[in-house]
Design a protein around this motif. Structure first.
Motif, PDB file in Angstrom:
ATOM      1  N   ALA A  62      37.336  11.501 -63.937  1.00  0.00           N
ATOM      2  CA  ALA A  62      38.414  11.899 -63.029  1.00  0.00           C
ATOM      3  C   ALA A  62      39.068  10.680 -62.389  1.00  0.00           C
ATOM      4  CB  ALA A  62      37.864  12.832 -61.957  1.00  0.00           C
ATOM      5  N   TYR A  63      38.271   9.704 -62.000  1.00  0.00           N
ATOM      6  CA  TYR A  63      38.802   8.484 -61.374  1.00  0.00           C
ATOM      7  C   TYR A  63      39.760   7.778 -62.322  1.00  0.00           C
ATOM      8  CZ  TYR A  63      38.257   4.554 -57.986  1.00  0.00           C
ATOM      9  OH  TYR A  63      38.441   3.595 -57.020  1.00  0.00           O
ATOM     10  N   LYS A  64      39.385   7.649 -63.584  1.00  0.00           N
ATOM     11  CA  LYS A  64      40.254   7.008 -64.565  1.00  0.00           C
ATOM     12  C   LYS A  64      41.584   7.751 -64.681  1.00  0.00           C
ATOM     13  CE  LYS A  64      36.638   4.926 -67.466  1.00  0.00           C
ATOM     14  NZ  LYS A  64      35.943   4.984 -68.784  1.00  0.00           N
ATOM     15  N   SER A  65      41.518   9.083 -64.676  1.00  0.00           N
ATOM     16  CA  SER A  65      42.747   9.879 -64.765  1.00  0.00           C
ATOM     17  C   SER A  65      43.629   9.650 -63.545  1.00  0.00           C
ATOM     18  CB  SER A  65      42.407  11.366 -64.888  1.00  0.00           C
ATOM     19  OG  SER A  65      41.782  11.645 -66.124  1.00  0.00           O
ATOM     20  N   TYR A  66      43.015   9.627 -62.368  1.00  0.00           N
ATOM     21  CA  TYR A  66      43.782   9.425 -61.150  1.00  0.00           C
ATOM     22  C   TYR A  66      44.405   8.031 -61.112  1.00  0.00           C
ATOM     23  CZ  TYR A  66      41.788  13.722 -59.143  1.00  0.00           C
ATOM     24  OH  TYR A  66      41.441  15.024 -58.897  1.00  0.00           O
ATOM     25  N   LEU A  67      43.678   7.024 -61.593  1.00  0.00           N
ATOM     26  CA  LEU A  67      44.231   5.668 -61.616  1.00  0.00           C
ATOM     27  C   LEU A  67      45.441   5.593 -62.552  1.00  0.00           C
ATOM     28  CD1 LEU A  67      40.936   3.571 -61.647  1.00  0.00           C
ATOM     29  CD2 LEU A  67      42.583   3.765 -59.763  1.00  0.00           C
ATOM     30  N   ARG A  68      45.384   6.300 -63.669  1.00  0.00           N
ATOM     31  CA  ARG A  68      46.538   6.318 -64.573  1.00  0.00           C
ATOM     32  C   ARG A  68      47.748   6.960 -63.885  1.00  0.00           C
ATOM     33  NH1 ARG A  68      42.516   7.663 -68.439  1.00  0.00           N
ATOM     34  NH2 ARG A  68      43.072   9.877 -68.329  1.00  0.00           N
ATOM     35  N   ARG A  69      47.510   7.998 -63.111  1.00  0.00           N
ATOM     36  CA  ARG A  69      48.620   8.648 -62.411  1.00  0.00           C
ATOM     37  C   ARG A  69      49.244   7.705 -61.381  1.00  0.00           C
ATOM     38  NH1 ARG A  69      45.799  14.634 -61.450  1.00  0.00           N
ATOM     39  NH2 ARG A  69      45.291  14.971 -63.650  1.00  0.00           N
ATOM     40  N   LEU A  70      48.408   6.976 -60.672  1.00  0.00           N
ATOM     41  CA  LEU A  70      48.941   5.996 -59.733  1.00  0.00           C
ATOM     42  C   LEU A  70      49.729   4.912 -60.470  1.00  0.00           C
ATOM     43  CD1 LEU A  70      45.879   5.584 -57.324  1.00  0.00           C
ATOM     44  CD2 LEU A  70      48.023   6.780 -56.834  1.00  0.00           C
ATOM     45  N   ALA A  71      49.193   4.460 -61.599  1.00  0.00           N
ATOM     46  CA  ALA A  71      49.891   3.440 -62.385  1.00  0.00           C
ATOM     47  C   ALA A  71      51.264   3.943 -62.828  1.00  0.00           C
ATOM     48  CB  ALA A  71      49.049   3.040 -63.594  1.00  0.00           C
ATOM     49  N   ASN A  72      51.337   5.230 -63.201  1.00  0.00           N
ATOM     50  CA  ASN A  72      52.626   5.801 -63.591  1.00  0.00           C
ATOM     51  C   ASN A  72      53.620   5.758 -62.437  1.00  0.00           C
ATOM     52  OD1 ASN A  72      51.687   6.392 -66.153  1.00  0.00           O
ATOM     53  ND2 ASN A  72      51.148   8.503 -65.661  1.00  0.00           N
ATOM     54  N   MET A  73      53.145   6.049 -61.233  1.00  0.00           N
ATOM     55  CA  MET A  73      54.027   6.034 -60.061  1.00  0.00           C
ATOM     56  C   MET A  73      54.502   4.626 -59.736  1.00  0.00           C
ATOM     57  SD  MET A  73      52.199   8.776 -57.478  1.00  0.00           S
ATOM     58  CE  MET A  73      53.568   8.740 -56.291  1.00  0.00           C
ATOM     59  N   LEU A  74      53.701   3.621 -60.099  1.00  0.00           N
ATOM     60  CA  LEU A  74      54.010   2.241 -59.732  1.00  0.00           C
ATOM     61  C   LEU A  74      54.876   1.528 -60.767  1.00  0.00           C
ATOM     62  CD1 LEU A  74      50.487   1.327 -58.361  1.00  0.00           C
ATOM     63  CD2 LEU A  74      52.614   1.318 -57.018  1.00  0.00           C
ATOM     64  N   GLN A  75      55.141   2.144 -61.876  1.00  0.00           N
ATOM     65  CA  GLN A  75      55.950   1.488 -62.901  1.00  0.00           C
ATOM     66  C   GLN A  75      57.359   1.209 -62.365  1.00  0.00           C
ATOM     67  OE1 GLN A  75      55.769   3.802 -66.505  1.00  0.00           O
ATOM     68  NE2 GLN A  75      53.619   3.319 -66.868  1.00  0.00           N
TER      69      GLN A  75
END
Length: 311
Positions: free
Chosen positions: A153-166
């Motif tokens: 779950a943590y990995k998934s959440y980090l990817r979502r944050l990364a998407n927001m930061l692009q």
């Protein structure tokens, strides 16, 4: 303005959220260090039972829960804002997700054996045992998420944050907002307290760069204050006049009722007192303690329950 007093301990993630906001808003504050586990006699003398970290004290007013503390600090120092007009609702929703979903997943990941070994390195066994017992009680006996499930779950959440930061420095643009501070603090714990586990950030360089920007904000200007001094300050002060925001009755309990307020899930220690305000966003109790005097204890509506006190 009376002194801002933060009751916290250094390794508290939620306290780090508020320490950074104080730095972001360039507010001076006083630091009262509290125990990581119960008992917390000086803190609970002020709050009447609420024990989660941090608590913000301004004179004889105690503000519980970081969502409410953010609103209080925004009112005191509106710039730079935590709630950008174009994304005010979305920023609040992401902050709530971070506090209620990202945080428990990150902490379950952080407290796998390799993380526990770093957090409690050199500490006596009884310290670890006391911490485990305290947090188990705060969860009401519910089991912590398994580390394998938390990792996924943590990995998934980090990817979502990364998407927001692009393409931008912060989650909603070029300046940090409440969502950034809420999303950062559980990741801060991984990076600062369990460095053996920081490899989870490697696939998301956008998140790593954002974390460096968040860390650079700093904590502003703070000075030490003892718990006893904070109690004396509360005792000598008078609660601030409550703003005229109207009474919103959702419980059939008029102002002046003896009530109990408690968190709706984690850390459900109750606070009992006289209901003196119930607005759209917050609930306020008046209570008197031999050490703290007469104080107002404030809670956000979201995340807390209100019940009539049992006579």
């Amino acid at each position: 303005m009376s002194d801002l007093i933060l009751h916290h301990y250094p390794v508290s993630p939620f306290a780090e959220k508020i320490r950074l906001i104080l730095g972001h808003k360039q507010l001076a504050w006083k630091s009262v260090l509290i125990p990581m586990v119960m008992p917390k006699p000086e803190l609970t003398a002020l709050t009447g039972g609420y024990r989660k970290t941090p608590v913000l004290q301004i004179g004889a007013d105690l503000y519980c829960d970081t969502a409410l503390i953010c609103d209080v600090l925004e009112h005191l120092a509106p710039a730079p804002t935590l709630y950008p007009a174009a994304n005010k609702g979305a920023a609040r929703i992401v902050a709530q997700w971070a506090d209620s979903a990202l945080f428990p997943v990150a902490m379950a990941y952080n407290f796998q054996p390799a993380g526990v070994a770093q957090v409690f390195a050199g500490a006596p066994t009884e310290v670890l045992q006391a911490f485990v017992a305290d947090r188990t009680a705060m969860r009401g006996g519910a089991a912590r998420m398994a580390s394998a499930d938390a990792t996924g779950a943590y990995k998934s959440y980090l990817r979502r944050l990364a998407n927001m930061l692009q393409g931008q420095d912060y989650l909603f643009g070029e300046q940090p907002c409440v969502a950034d501070f809420a999303a950062y603090h559980p990741l801060w714990f991984t990076q600062e307290r369990t460095p053996a586990l920081t490899g989870i950030f490697d696939p998301t360089p956008e998140v790593l760069a954002w974390m460096a920007r968040m860390k650079a904000i700093g904590h502003g200007t703070s000075s030490q204050c003892s718990a006893e001094e904070a109690l004396q300050l509360a005792h000598s002060a008078t609660p601030a006049t409550l703003p005229d925001e109207g009474f919103q009755d959702e419980h059939g309990l008029p102002l002046g009722s003896a009530v109990v307020i408690a968190a709706d899930n984690f850390g459900q220690e109750p606070t009992e007192g006289e209901l003196v305000a119930a607005t759209r966003t917050r609930l306020t109790l008046r209570r008197t303690d031999a050490r703290a005097g007469t104080v107002h204890v404030h809670f956000p509506r979201v995340g807390f329950t209100l019940k009539k006190a049992v006579a």
